[in-house]
Design a protein around this motif. Sequence first.
Motif, PDB file in Angstrom:
ATOM      1  N   THR A 138      -5.633 -13.966 -22.204  1.00 36.41           N
ATOM      2  CA  THR A 138      -6.188 -13.514 -21.184  1.00 36.41           C
ATOM      3  C   THR A 138      -6.280 -14.322 -19.935  1.00 36.41           C
ATOM      4  O   THR A 138      -6.650 -13.035 -18.690  1.00 36.41           O
ATOM      5  CB  THR A 138      -7.043 -12.966 -21.366  1.00 36.41           C
ATOM      6  N   VAL A 139      -6.249 -15.457 -20.022  1.00 35.27           N
ATOM      7  CA  VAL A 139      -6.418 -16.177 -18.108  1.00 35.27           C
ATOM      8  C   VAL A 139      -5.425 -15.733 -17.001  1.00 35.27           C
ATOM      9  O   VAL A 139      -4.339 -15.702 -17.433  1.00 35.27           O
ATOM     10  CB  VAL A 139      -5.910 -17.494 -18.487  1.00 35.27           C
ATOM     11  N   LEU A 140      -6.040 -15.480 -15.946  1.00 39.11           N
ATOM     12  CA  LEU A 140      -5.054 -15.145 -14.765  1.00 39.11           C
ATOM     13  C   LEU A 140      -4.631 -13.940 -15.249  1.00 39.11           C
ATOM     14  O   LEU A 140      -3.906 -13.621 -13.932  1.00 39.11           O
ATOM     15  CB  LEU A 140      -5.119 -15.746 -14.122  1.00 39.11           C
ATOM     16  N   ALA A 141      -5.083 -13.062 -15.946  1.00 39.99           N
ATOM     17  CA  ALA A 141      -3.875 -11.830 -16.390  1.00 39.99           C
ATOM     18  C   ALA A 141      -4.476 -10.720 -14.920  1.00 39.99           C
ATOM     19  O   ALA A 141      -5.267 -10.127 -14.252  1.00 39.99           O
ATOM     20  CB  ALA A 141      -4.137 -11.069 -17.184  1.00 39.99           C
ATOM     21  N   GLY A 142      -3.148 -10.313 -13.935  1.00 40.10           N
ATOM     22  CA  GLY A 142      -3.261  -9.491 -13.435  1.00 40.10           C
ATOM     23  C   GLY A 142      -2.840  -8.282 -12.941  1.00 40.10           C
ATOM     24  O   GLY A 142      -2.589  -7.706 -14.008  1.00 40.10           O
ATOM     25  N   GLN A 143      -2.274  -7.595 -12.064  1.00 42.09           N
ATOM     26  CA  GLN A 143      -1.709  -5.963 -12.347  1.00 42.09           C
ATOM     27  C   GLN A 143      -0.243  -6.420 -12.013  1.00 42.09           C
ATOM     28  O   GLN A 143       0.269  -7.154 -11.096  1.00 42.09           O
ATOM     29  CB  GLN A 143      -2.688  -5.455 -11.259  1.00 42.09           C
ATOM     30  N   ASP A 144       0.446  -6.205 -12.126  1.00 45.02           N
ATOM     31  CA  ASP A 144       1.955  -5.592 -12.487  1.00 45.02           C
ATOM     32  C   ASP A 144       2.235  -4.679 -10.762  1.00 45.02           C
ATOM     33  O   ASP A 144       1.578  -3.647 -10.460  1.00 45.02           O
ATOM     34  CB  ASP A 144       2.602  -4.765 -12.954  1.00 45.02           C
ATOM     35  N   VAL A 145       2.880  -5.114 -10.226  1.00 47.76           N
ATOM     36  CA  VAL A 145       3.481  -4.492  -8.782  1.00 47.76           C
ATOM     37  C   VAL A 145       4.820  -4.094  -8.769  1.00 47.76           C
ATOM     38  O   VAL A 145       4.650  -2.826  -8.581  1.00 47.76           O
ATOM     39  CB  VAL A 145       3.648  -5.763  -7.452  1.00 47.76           C
ATOM     40  N   PHE A 146       6.004  -3.912  -9.880  1.00 42.17           N
ATOM     41  CA  PHE A 146       7.022  -2.968 -10.555  1.00 42.17           C
ATOM     42  C   PHE A 146       6.194  -2.099 -11.116  1.00 42.17           C
ATOM     43  O   PHE A 146       6.036  -1.846 -11.945  1.00 42.17           O
ATOM     44  CB  PHE A 146       7.874  -4.230 -10.953  1.00 42.17           C
ATOM     45  N   GLY A 147       6.606  -0.746 -10.092  1.00 43.58           N
ATOM     46  CA  GLY A 147       7.032   0.681 -10.788  1.00 43.58           C
ATOM     47  C   GLY A 147       5.485   1.094 -10.741  1.00 43.58           C
ATOM     48  O   GLY A 147       4.884   2.210 -10.682  1.00 43.58           O
ATOM     49  N   ALA A 148       4.761   0.343  -9.864  1.00 47.32           N
ATOM     50  CA  ALA A 148       3.667   0.384 -10.342  1.00 47.32           C
ATOM     51  C   ALA A 148       3.206   1.595  -8.046  1.00 47.32           C
ATOM     52  O   ALA A 148       4.028   1.743  -7.517  1.00 47.32           O
ATOM     53  CB  ALA A 148       2.150   0.017  -8.933  1.00 47.32           C
ATOM     54  N   THR A 149       2.275   2.087  -8.154  1.00 45.85           N
ATOM     55  CA  THR A 149       2.180   3.737  -6.654  1.00 45.85           C
ATOM     56  C   THR A 149       1.490   2.585  -5.516  1.00 45.85           C
ATOM     57  O   THR A 149       0.873   2.196  -5.775  1.00 45.85           O
ATOM     58  CB  THR A 149       1.529   4.560  -7.634  1.00 45.85           C
ATOM     59  N   LEU A 150       2.368   2.956  -4.918  1.00 47.89           N
ATOM     60  CA  LEU A 150       1.617   2.007  -3.048  1.00 47.89           C
ATOM     61  C   LEU A 150       0.806   3.250  -2.813  1.00 47.89           C
ATOM     62  O   LEU A 150       2.717   4.117  -2.121  1.00 47.89           O
ATOM     63  CB  LEU A 150       3.380   0.911  -2.457  1.00 47.89           C
ATOM     64  N   GLY A 151      -0.008   2.857  -1.995  1.00 52.31           N
ATOM     65  CA  GLY A 151      -0.092   4.212  -0.555  1.00 52.31           C
ATOM     66  C   GLY A 151      -0.233   3.110   0.333  1.00 52.31           C
ATOM     67  O   GLY A 151      -0.680   2.369   0.806  1.00 52.31           O
ATOM     68  N   ILE A 152       0.338   4.484   2.351  1.00 50.83           N
ATOM     69  CA  ILE A 152       1.073   3.216   2.934  1.00 50.83           C
ATOM     70  C   ILE A 152       0.186   5.040   4.056  1.00 50.83           C
ATOM     71  O   ILE A 152       0.664   5.654   3.886  1.00 50.83           O
ATOM     72  CB  ILE A 152       2.503   3.550   3.513  1.00 50.83           C
ATOM     73  N   VAL A 153      -0.980   3.853   4.533  1.00 46.87           N
ATOM     74  CA  VAL A 153      -1.484   4.285   5.511  1.00 46.87           C
ATOM     75  C   VAL A 153      -1.176   4.318   6.904  1.00 46.87           C
ATOM     76  O   VAL A 153      -1.387   3.269   6.777  1.00 46.87           O
ATOM     77  CB  VAL A 153      -3.204   4.067   5.073  1.00 46.87           C
ATOM     78  N   GLY A 154      -0.903   4.899   7.630  1.00 45.74           N
ATOM     79  CA  GLY A 154      -0.628   5.440   8.755  1.00 45.74           C
ATOM     80  C   GLY A 154       1.053   4.552   8.729  1.00 45.74           C
ATOM     81  O   GLY A 154       1.259   3.550   9.215  1.00 45.74           O
TER      82      GLY A 154
END
Length: 327
Positions: A138-154
Motif C-alpha cells: 500500500t505504500v505510496l499507492a497513487g491514481q492510474d492515469v491510463f484510461g482515466a477521464t481528463l477534463g481540459i478547461v479552456g
Amino acid sequence: MSRDKVFATRQMPGATLERLAQHCELEIWGDFLPPDYEIIYDKMPDLTGLLCLLTDRIDPPLMDAGANLKVISNMAVGFDNIDVAAASQRGIPVGNTPGVLNETTADFAFALLMAVARRIPEGRQYVQDGKWRTWHPTVLAGQDVFGATLGIVGSGRIGAAVARRAKGFNMRLLVNSLETEEEIRQLGGEKVSLDDLLAQSDFVSMHVPLTDETHHMISERELALMKSTAILINTARGSVLDPKALFAALRDGQILAAGLDVTDPEPIALDDPLLTLDNCLIVPHIASASVATRTKMAEMAVDNVIAGLRGERLPTCANPEVYERSE
Ligand code: GLV
C-alpha cells in the motif's frame, strides 16, 4: 534622427539581446530579480521600446510616462501583466510569444499530472528520509492515469496539445470550450458544461488565460462538484483558482491532490497554507522552461521589438486592433 532606446527588464537566453542591440540603444536590467515598477517608470520618457516579462506590471500611468513608446513586447504568451486595452487606446502595439511554447507547456502539464497521480515527489522524499525499508503493497499507492477521464478547461492551443498526449494514455477527454472543439473532437473528446466536466473528471487541467471572467473560476462551488479522488492541475495562471477554497478542499479531502505551476501571488509566500499540504505539489512557474523554448520565446519577443521600432506590424501581436484603427 535620434537612435531608438529600448529597456529590457531582464537578461534573456542565447544571443537574442545582442541581436537587438544592433538595432537600438539597449539597456538591460542585469539583476536576477525584476526592476521595481518605479525604476521602469523613471526610464519611460526616454524609451521607444520596452521588452518586458510577465513579472512587470505595465499599466496606463507607465504608458503615459512613455510618450515616445512605439512598442511593448512581452516575453510570454500570456499578457495579463499588461493593460492591453489601455495600450490599444494609446495606439501602442503589444507583442507576445504564442505558439512556440504549446508543446513544451503541454509536456509539463502532463509531467505535473503524472507526478501528482503517481506521487513521485513524495516517493523521493520517502527515500531521502530513510523510510524505504521494504516493498509494501500500500505504500505510496497513487491514481492510474491510463484510461482515466481528463477534463481540459479552456482548451486553446495548449489544451489541445495536452489532449494529444492524453490520447496516448487512452484517456477519456472532456472539454468545456469551443475554441478547439473540432481538434478535440477528432481526438475523441466530448464537449460538456464546466460543471459536468468537473463532476466527471479524474484529472482537471486548467488552460484558460487570466481575464475578469476566469479570475477564481474554480472556487468553493466548483471544487465541491469534483470527485474526492480528483486531481487538479494548473499551468495557466494562479488566479484562475481561488487559493483559499483550494486549500480547504485539499485539506478536507474534498479533492485528492493538486499540481500547481502557477500561484497567486508569485512567488508564493513561504507561510502560505498550501505549502503545508503533502497533497499539493507546487513548482515555480516553469511549464515553458525548456532551453530551446525559452530561447525561441526571447527571439520572438526581440522580433516584435524590432518590428515595432521600425513601425512595422508586430509578427505576433496581442492587440491587432491597433492596426485596424490606423488602416
Ligand atoms: C508563461 O506563463 C507565459 O505566459 O508565457
